[in-house]
Every structure is written in structure tokens, then in C-alpha cells.
Design an enzyme around this catalytic site. Structure first.
Site, PDB file in Angstrom:
ATOM      1  CG  HIS A 128       2.097   1.370  -2.102  1.00  0.00           C
ATOM      2  ND1 HIS A 128       1.850   0.051  -1.833  1.00  0.00           N
ATOM      3  CD2 HIS A 128       2.916   1.358  -3.185  1.00  0.00           C
ATOM      4  CE1 HIS A 128       2.479  -0.724  -2.718  1.00  0.00           C
ATOM      5  NE2 HIS A 128       3.130   0.058  -3.550  1.00  0.00           N
TER       6      HIS A 128
ATOM      7  NE  ARG B  67       5.803  -5.532  -3.279  1.00  0.00           N
ATOM      8  CZ  ARG B  67       4.728  -4.955  -3.815  1.00  0.00           C
ATOM      9  NH1 ARG B  67       4.846  -3.850  -4.524  1.00  0.00           N
ATOM     10  NH2 ARG B  67       3.539  -5.472  -3.618  1.00  0.00           N
TER      11      ARG B  67
ATOM     12  CD  GLU C   2       0.790  -0.948   1.159  1.00  0.00           C
ATOM     13  OE1 GLU C   2       0.100  -0.825   0.112  1.00  0.00           O
ATOM     14  OE2 GLU C   2       2.022  -0.790   1.164  1.00  0.00           O
TER      15      GLU C   2
END
Length: 528
Positions: free
Chosen positions: A278, A229, A258
Site C-alpha cells: 500500500h 482499493r 491489511e
């Protein structure tokens, strides 16, 4: 029921949902747009891109479940959902292998400068001197969070002859030993590790865990990997560590904000940093896995079954689920039978577990019992998330007991329900390990499946009692699905347990109670 899918997920998951519900797929709605439509849906399926805010949750009166196709749930306001009794679930298993493999790939890419070397050769260069790496063999890998992913990363890097240490306050020494990880405190991990990889959810405790203060305690030349995370690190502090040489390399897949842009990327231009957008769960297999898993979780939640991966109720480990899962239906139906037996406000309940149930965690089964007990008498929906809170709000004392010595049945659930007028007892067990049975009600030994409607009629032991009852029911067009007669502790009395196909009107109940020799007639809807 209707489901709203707010992000793209595998069609296999959508197809599974459509076998049970109406499904609308409208990806990438903003919170203000979601607020306008959410009250049309009973379930919401999302990924990390959709922010399920408190305002979104409060805009719905229908929403019962929020399913996250993935692990992280920091985009969902869990306290707001819990306050409304909404189940929030994730899919921790579906992308475990994908995240594990990406972590290892990022670690090795950083160590051997693979992206940089690739780019160099694409530019027509043949530069070997600029890309000297190191070997991971003999180095110490510090793993923050030795759970599903962290333990798998450990196993793979042990195969590459790394020493693995870990910080995780939520696992036992025994479990750490099983996966070959030496448990240490956080500061020791920082000081001893050549590589540090983090595999924790984002919580108050883990937010910016890898910050300037932590970096100062690390070895010079440490290498950091974050495929968990983004909020668990301070990107600016890590970037400064790389610039100063304190950190020899970083491999980053996730970010506090993001999508990442040129304006908010502190790692731009840093040679020793490998970045991906990601991609930890971005494999074909993982995307299918999380979509199917979230679909099954949503189906279970909306059909009233416990959700093993709910994040706003006590988690149920696989080893525990294997023992207790067959008992969920039994526990809930015992609660429903209990509320029909109660002859006044309930003051307390005691749930006793024997046999195999006495050796495991049973909180979820007690919650199932409370769900069955409270649902028939309340206007609000009672589920596995809000049942304990509702019981507490109603000042209902709930006690769990583990009995070391089983009774007649090896494994059973025994319940005592105390009211102002007395105490009722119910005992239930499984036949053949799968068939729920109620085997005792108060002083009466019975044997019935807790399904449909059940008539309980203690009566004087004399001829034609069964015949008279059957005649009244038959004349009213009520089918008898099964009947059992057993003795009671009271001399010359028996009890009839009659399973019937339909509800029984009040006038028929009055006729049944009027039969000479009938002591009492109680109709129980076992399904609430």
C-alpha cells in the site's frame, strides 16, 4: 475546540490544525480505545489504519467532522456519521500524482519483471533469459474509473503509445474525449484490454469487481494492476488466473485485509506478480499534501464553511466551486435574514438563481441557505450535511429555480419564503464579485452587508425620523455602524436600514417602536 489525530500525518498538517484548535496525536488506537476518548473531541483526523465504526461515532456527542488524510473512506461508517450530521471529508487531490506515478511504476515493473530481475542479480546470478518482458507500445490499456488518477494514468501511457479505453458511468463522452479515452461498457473493456488498471472507490457496485466471472471475460494473457482499493478485487480469483496462465501478470498494491501476512497472501511464490505494501500515496510530497488538505477541510467544517471534499454531501467539482464559492456566505446570511422576517411557521421556500448561477450546479448554495434559515430556531446544530434532511423532516418544501433572464443585477439569488400569513422576498448579490449585499427585502430596495445586527424600520417620510431613532440608540450606548434610507412603493414612506454594533434590549426596542411615524421596527441578527 479539540481535534484528535488517530494516525501519523505530516507535522505540517498538525501544525496548521494547532493554529486553530487544541490537538492530541495518539496513533493507531483500536476502536474500543477510541470509543473511550472520542467524546472529548470536536474533530477526528485519521488515515486508513483507524476503523471509525458506528460504535465510535455513536459514542460522541461533540464530534462534528471526520477528516481522512487520503482518498479511501471505507474505514469510516459514513451512514452513521451522516445520521448524526457529522461531516466526513477526504483529500482526493493531495496524493493524486503519487498514486498515478505508482500505478505506472507498478505496470512497468510487472511488464519487465524488474523486482524479480533485481532479486536475481542480488543473489549473484546473471540470468537474462528468465526475464523477457513485452513492450506496452501498441497495447490497449483498459481503465476502470477515468477520474483524477485514471485520467492521469491514461495521459502517461498514451505518451508510451498505448491505446486507452475506459469504463466509467459517471463521466461524459466529452470529458473522456478530452483525456483521450474511448468510453466502453464494462464487458467490452474486459474483452479488448491487454492491461487493466482500476481507479475507483470501494462501493457496493465496485466490491470484488475484478472477480472470477470478470476474469473469464478477459483476453488470455491479460495483465492487471490494482493501486486503488483492495476490496475492488477478489485476490484468490486473480491468483488462480495467474496460476492458470489466463492472467500473464499482476501488480498489486492494495488488499481487502491489511496488513497482508503470509497466511492471507494468495500471491506468495507467483513469479509474475509484483506486490507492494500500500505505497500508492507514500511519497514525501503526497504525505504533506494530504495532511495539509485534511487540516484545511477540518478547519472549514468547524468554522461553518462548506467543505468542497465532503463525501457525505453532494460533491462540488472544481469548475462549479469556482463559480459558487463566493456566494456561500451570501446564501447562508439570506437564510438567516429570512427566518427573522418570517411571521409564522414556514411552509415553503423558493430559491431562484440568475446569471452565472443559473448556468451551474447550485444545490450546495441552496443547502447553505437552509443552514442559515434553520440554525437560529433549532437546538440541534445545522450544517451542510444535515440541513436538507432537517428541512425534509420539518415538511419544508424547497424548490430551486434557474432564471434565464437576469433582473437588475446580472447574477443574483432571489428567495421567496411562504408562511401562513404571507410571502417574504429577499434578493442578494455580490458587489465586485466578492462583497455580499442584500439589495431587496420584500418591497423595499436596500443596500447593506449582511453582517452583525440590522434594524429595519419603515416609517412615514417626514423630518427628524432618523434623528429620533439615532438619539434613542445613542442614549442606550448602542453604536450605529451604518445607515441607509430608501423609498418604499407605499406613498410618503421610507425605510431605514441601520447597522448596529450590539444586540438591542427589549425596552429600547419598545422605545424605537413608540416613535411617532414609525410603522414597524424589526431587529435582525444576520449572523444567526
Amino acid at each position: 475546540m479539540k481535534i484528535f489525530v488517530s494516525n501519523d500525518i505530516s507535522e505540517k498538517g498538525v501544525a496548521l490544525l494547532r493554529e486553530h484548535f487544541d490537538v492530541d496525536v495518539m496513533p493507531n488506537m483500536k476502536p474500543e480505545e477510541l470509543i473511550k476518548v472520542i467524546n472529548n473531541y470536536d474533530g477526528l483526523v485519521t488515515r486508513s489504519m483507524t476503523k471509525v465504526t458506528k460504535e465510535v461515532i455513536e459514542a460522541s456527542t461533540r464530534l462534528k467532522v471526520i477528516g481522512r488524510a487520503g482518498v479511501g473512506v471505507d474505514n469510516i461508517d459514513i451512514p452513521a456519521a451522516t445520521a448524526k450530521g457529522i461531516v466526513v471529508l477526504n483529500t482526493p487531490e493531495g496524493n493524486t500524482m503519487a498514486a498515478t506515478e505508482h500505478t505506472v511504476a507498478m505496470m512497468m515493473a510487472m511488464t519487465r519483471h524488474i523486482p524479480q530481475a533485481h532479486q536475481s542479480i542480488q543473489e549473484g546470478k546473471w540470468d537474462r533469459k528468465s526475464f523477457d518482458g513485452i513492450q506496452v507500445q501498441g497495447k490497449t490499456l483498459g481503465i476502470i474509473g477515468v477520474g483524477r488518477i485514471g485520467s492521469r494514468v491514461a495521459k502517461r501511457m498514451q505518451a508510451m503509445e498505448m491505446t486507452t479505453i475506459g469504463y466509467d458511468p459517471y463521466i461524459t463522452e466529452e470529458r473522456a474525449h478530452q483525456v483521450g479515452v474511448e468510453l466502453v461498457d464494462f464487458d467490452t473493456l474486459l474483452a479488448k484490454s491487454d492491461y487493466i488498471t482500476i481507479h475507483t472507490p470501494l462501493t457496493k457496485e465496485t466490491e470484488k469487481m475484478l472477480n472470477a466471472e470478470a476474469i473469464a471475460k478477459m483476453k488470455d494473457g491479460v495483465r492487471i494492476v490494482n493501486c486503488a482499493r483492495g476490496g475492488c478485487m477478489d485476490p484468490e480469483a486473480i491468483a488462480e488466473g495467474v496460476k492458470s496462465g489466463k492472467i500473464a501478470g499482476a501488480a498489486i498494491d492494495v488488499y481487502p485485509t491489511e496488513p497482508l501476512t503470509k497466511e492471507n497472501n494468495p500471491f506468495l511464490g507467483l513469479f509474475n506478480v509484483v506486490q507492494t505494501p500500500h505505497l500508492g500515496a507514500s511519497t514525501i510530497e503526497a504525505q504533506i499534501g494530504v495532511a495539509v488538505d485534511v487540516a484545511y477541510g477540518v478547519i472549514d467544517a468547524l468554522e461553518g464553511r462548506p467543505v468542497m471534499t465532503a463525501v457525505n454531501m453532494a460533491p462540488i467539482p472544481k469548475s462549479v466551486a469556482a463559480v459558487i464559492q463566493p456566494y456561500f456566505k451570501l446564501a447562508e446570511r439570506m437564510g438567516t435574514v429570512g427566518i427573522y422576517l418570517a411571521d409564522g411557521p414556514i411552509k415553503s421556500v423558493e430559491v431562484e438563481y440568475t446569471g452565472a448561477l443559473a448556468e451551474t450546479e447550485t444545490q450546495a448554495l441552496t443547502t447553505a441557505f437552509l443552514k442559515g434559515l434553520l440554525n437560529p430556531i433549532l437546538q440541534e446544530s445545522v450544517n451542510f450535511v444535515n440541513a436538507p434532511g432537517i428541512a425534509k423532516k420539518r415538511n419544508l418544501e424547497v424548490k430551486e429555480v434557474k432564471a434565464n433572464k437576469p433582473g437588475y443585477f446580472t447574477t443574483a439569488i432571489n428567495v421567496k419564503i411562504a408562511t401562513a400569513k404571507g410571502t417574504h422576498k429577499i434578493e442578494g448579490t455580490l458587489f465586485d464579485g466578492k462583497q455580499p449585499k442584500i439589495v431587496q427585502i420584500d418591497q423595499y430596495h436596500v443596500d447593506f452587508n449582511p453582517e452583525g445586527y440590522l434594524l429595519l424600520a419603515p416609517h412615514v417620510n417626514k423630518p427628524n425620523m432618523i434623528g429620533q431613532m439615532a438619539t434613542i440608540l445613542g442614549s442606550a450606548g448602542i453604536n450605529i455602524n451604518g445607515m441607509q434610507v430608501g423609498s418604499t412603493p407605499k406613498s410618503d414612506t421610507n425605510i431605514m436600514a441601520i447597522a448596529v454594533g450590539d444586540d438591542i434590549p427589549n425596552d429600547i426596542m419598545l422605545q424605537l417602536r413608540g416613535v411617532e411615524g414609525i410603522i414597524d421596527v424589526k431587529l435582525i441578527n444576520c449572523e444567526g
